[in-house]
Design a protein around this motif. Structure first.
Motif, short mmCIF file in Angstrom:
data_model
loop_
_atom_site.label_atom_id
_atom_site.label_comp_id
_atom_site.label_asym_id
_atom_site.label_seq_id
_atom_site.Cartn_x
_atom_site.Cartn_y
_atom_site.Cartn_z
N LYS A 145 0.83 -1.21 0.00
CA LYS A 145 0.00 0.00 0.00
C LYS A 145 0.86 1.27 0.00
CE LYS A 145 -3.82 0.10 2.42
NZ LYS A 145 -4.84 0.15 1.34
N LYS A 146 2.19 1.05 -0.17
CA LYS A 146 3.18 2.14 -0.25
C LYS A 146 3.32 2.91 1.07
CE LYS A 146 2.48 2.56 -5.24
NZ LYS A 146 3.48 1.51 -5.51
N ARG A 147 2.95 2.27 2.16
CA ARG A 147 3.18 2.84 3.48
C ARG A 147 4.50 2.26 4.00
NH1 ARG A 147 -2.93 1.44 5.69
NH2 ARG A 147 -4.07 2.84 4.28
N TYR A 148 5.59 2.72 3.40
CA TYR A 148 6.87 2.05 3.59
C TYR A 148 7.39 2.14 5.02
CZ TYR A 148 6.78 1.83 -1.48
OH TYR A 148 6.41 1.58 -2.78
N ARG A 149 7.36 3.31 5.61
CA ARG A 149 7.90 3.44 6.97
C ARG A 149 7.06 2.64 7.97
NH1 ARG A 149 13.08 4.75 6.22
NH2 ARG A 149 13.27 6.58 4.89
N GLN A 150 5.75 2.68 7.80
CA GLN A 150 4.88 1.89 8.67
C GLN A 150 5.16 0.40 8.51
OE1 GLN A 150 0.63 1.08 7.64
NE2 GLN A 150 0.18 2.30 9.46
N GLY A 151 5.29 -0.03 7.26
CA GLY A 151 5.57 -1.44 7.00
C GLY A 151 6.90 -1.87 7.57
N ILE A 152 7.92 -1.03 7.42
CA ILE A 152 9.24 -1.36 7.95
C ILE A 152 9.18 -1.54 9.46
CG2 ILE A 152 11.53 -0.36 8.40
CD1 ILE A 152 11.38 0.81 5.53
N ALA A 153 8.47 -0.65 10.14
CA ALA A 153 8.37 -0.73 11.60
C ALA A 153 7.74 -2.06 12.04
CB ALA A 153 7.57 0.45 12.14
N ILE A 154 6.69 -2.47 11.34
CA ILE A 154 6.01 -3.73 11.70
C ILE A 154 6.91 -4.92 11.39
CG2 ILE A 154 4.01 -5.20 11.22
CD1 ILE A 154 2.48 -2.61 10.47
N ILE A 155 7.60 -4.89 10.25
CA ILE A 155 8.47 -6.00 9.88
C ILE A 155 9.65 -6.11 10.84
CG2 ILE A 155 10.02 -6.89 8.08
CD1 ILE A 155 8.07 -5.58 6.03
N LEU A 156 10.19 -4.98 11.27
CA LEU A 156 11.30 -5.03 12.24
C LEU A 156 10.83 -5.66 13.56
CD1 LEU A 156 13.03 -1.58 11.62
CD2 LEU A 156 14.00 -3.85 11.19
N GLU A 157 9.59 -5.39 13.93
CA GLU A 157 9.03 -6.03 15.13
C GLU A 157 8.92 -7.54 14.91
OE1 GLU A 157 5.10 -5.74 18.05
OE2 GLU A 157 5.33 -4.34 16.37
N ALA A 158 8.43 -7.93 13.73
CA ALA A 158 8.33 -9.36 13.40
C ALA A 158 9.71 -10.01 13.38
CB ALA A 158 7.65 -9.54 12.05
N LEU A 159 10.71 -9.27 12.92
CA LEU A 159 12.07 -9.79 12.87
C LEU A 159 12.57 -10.14 14.27
CD1 LEU A 159 14.92 -8.31 10.69
CD2 LEU A 159 15.36 -9.00 13.03
N GLN A 160 12.34 -9.24 15.22
CA GLN A 160 12.77 -9.50 16.59
C GLN A 160 12.04 -10.70 17.19
OE1 GLN A 160 15.36 -7.98 18.11
NE2 GLN A 160 15.63 -6.96 16.13
N ILE A 161 10.76 -10.81 16.89
CA ILE A 161 9.98 -11.95 17.41
C ILE A 161 10.48 -13.25 16.80
CG2 ILE A 161 7.69 -13.00 17.52
CD1 ILE A 161 6.53 -10.14 17.50
N SER A 162 10.74 -13.24 15.49
CA SER A 162 11.19 -14.47 14.83
C SER A 162 12.57 -14.89 15.33
CB SER A 162 11.18 -14.29 13.31
OG SER A 162 12.08 -13.29 12.90
N LEU A 163 13.43 -13.92 15.63
CA LEU A 163 14.73 -14.25 16.23
C LEU A 163 14.54 -14.92 17.59
CD1 LEU A 163 16.88 -11.10 15.38
CD2 LEU A 163 17.39 -13.45 14.68
N ALA A 164 13.65 -14.35 18.40
CA ALA A 164 13.40 -14.91 19.74
C ALA A 164 12.77 -16.30 19.65
CB ALA A 164 12.49 -13.97 20.53
N ASN A 165 11.93 -16.51 18.62
CA ASN A 165 11.25 -17.80 18.46
C ASN A 165 12.11 -18.83 17.74
OD1 ASN A 165 9.03 -16.66 19.66
ND2 ASN A 165 7.83 -16.44 17.79
N GLY A 166 13.25 -18.40 17.20
CA GLY A 166 14.07 -19.32 16.41
C GLY A 166 13.43 -19.71 15.10
N ASN A 167 12.59 -18.81 14.55
CA ASN A 167 11.84 -19.09 13.33
C ASN A 167 12.63 -18.58 12.12
OD1 ASN A 167 10.04 -19.33 11.21
ND2 ASN A 167 8.28 -18.56 12.37
N THR A 168 13.44 -19.46 11.55
CA THR A 168 14.33 -19.07 10.46
C THR A 168 13.56 -18.64 9.22
OG1 THR A 168 15.93 -20.68 11.28
CG2 THR A 168 16.31 -19.79 9.09
N ARG A 169 12.46 -19.32 8.93
CA ARG A 169 11.69 -18.99 7.73
C ARG A 169 11.11 -17.58 7.83
NH1 ARG A 169 10.30 -20.12 2.26
NH2 ARG A 169 8.73 -18.52 1.93
N CYS A 170 10.52 -17.25 8.96
CA CYS A 170 9.96 -15.91 9.12
C CYS A 170 11.07 -14.86 9.09
CB CYS A 170 9.17 -15.81 10.42
SG CYS A 170 8.25 -14.27 10.59
#
Length: 303
Positions: A181-206
């Motif tokens: 939807k071209k909301r790049y900064r908003q999307g980046i913020a959410i993805i960075l949050e998902a990145l931290q969660i996936s690291l904590a969960n050991g979820n390599t695919r995510c």
């Protein structure tokens, strides 16, 4: 039924499920294949159906779409168990989505949703709404997709899932939908949050999907060095884990990023790797070097 054998079946199933959530799909498939062998030796239809569904999940994640579909429709005709119906319907929906058969995918996803309504499992409920959102995203119904992702997160909170699976995937998908939807900064913020969660969960695919999508986001913002860094991280993991869809996306993204950076040699290297995967499209490399498709491409679509 020998209790030790059934216990081994349960152990293999639990181990395989854990590997799926970590993104270790080859290991998961090995566990589920061993469980299926035990179920067949016991000649227990319920255990066979469960093992076939679990093996289908692992094969889907490995990109083995045709193999993943095998036996699922027959299971839906035979099994009265809502848990089995949920997994079989969900996997069929995922397989059809990856083949671009989106209307049929949506029908099976909604069948999975009906089954999940009878099961007290908030992980499955959230996963099902995430799947429906993915289908809507592939249909380019982005507002509907975002509503489903947000509802999936609400269900996760209601079920007390915290940041456990599948919250990492849902947030990652929501972030990527924001990018579309071209909301790049908003999307980046959410993805960075998902990145931290996936690291904590050991979820390599995510994790690798987060890196891939951050590469795309920063490319769109013309922050090219940062885009390249995330793209190379994604490519390294995808190569190690043999995530074929991510490999294709990374070859495209890094080819485009280096083209924008005027690194012609590096751009050619990545586009050549992509071209090798599409011998039936001999002009693909030249097309991508000539036309910018970054505003119309969907990294979550079959490519």
């Amino acid at each position: 039924m020998p209790p030790d054998v059934v216990a081994r079946y349960s152990e293999l199933t639990a181990e395989g499920t854990l590997q799926v959530r970590r993104g270790e799909f080859r290991l998961a498939a090995e566990q589920f294949e061993a469980a299926l062998q035990i179920a067949r030796e016991l000649n227990d239809p319920h255990l066979i159906h469960r093992a076939v569904c679990n093996l289908s999940t692992a094969r889907l994640s490995q990109g083995q779409i045709q193999e993943a579909e095998k036996g699922l429709r027959e299971i839906l005709l035979k099994s009265p168990d809502p848990n089995i119906i949920f997994i079989a319907s969900s996997n069929l929906a995922s397989a059809l989505r990856r083949q671009g058969r989106l209307q049929k995918a949506l029908l099976y996803a909604k069948r999975a949703l009906r089954a999940s309504d009878t099961i007290d499992n908030y992980t499955w409920k959230a996963t099902c709404h995430n799947l429906i959102a993915n289908i809507y995203m592939n249909m380019s119904y982005l507002d509907d997709a975002m509503a489903e992702y947000r509802f999936a997160l609400t269900l996760s909170q209601r079920g007390g899932l915290g940041t456990s699976y599948p919250v990492d995937y849902i947030k990652e998908n929501l972030g990527y939908c924001s990018l579309l939807k071209k909301r790049y900064r908003q999307g980046i913020a959410i993805i960075l949050e998902a990145l931290q969660i996936s690291l904590a969960n050991g979820n390599t695919r995510c994790l690798v999907e987060c890196y891939q999508d951050l590469c795309f986001a920063y490319m769109q913002l013309k922050e090219l060095k940062r885009a390249e860094e995330y793209g190379e991280k994604a490519l390294a993991i995808a190569t190690e884990k043999d995530y074929k869809d991510i490999l294709k996306n990374c070859y495209y993204l890094l080819g485009e990023v280096n083209l924008l950076m005027e690194n012609e040699e590096r751009s050619d290297f990545y586009f050549d790797r992509l071209q090798e995967l599409y011998p039936h499209l001999p002009v693909l490399k030249q097309f991508l070097r000539t036309f910018d498709v970054s505003n119309i491409i969907n990294l979550k679509n079959p490519f």
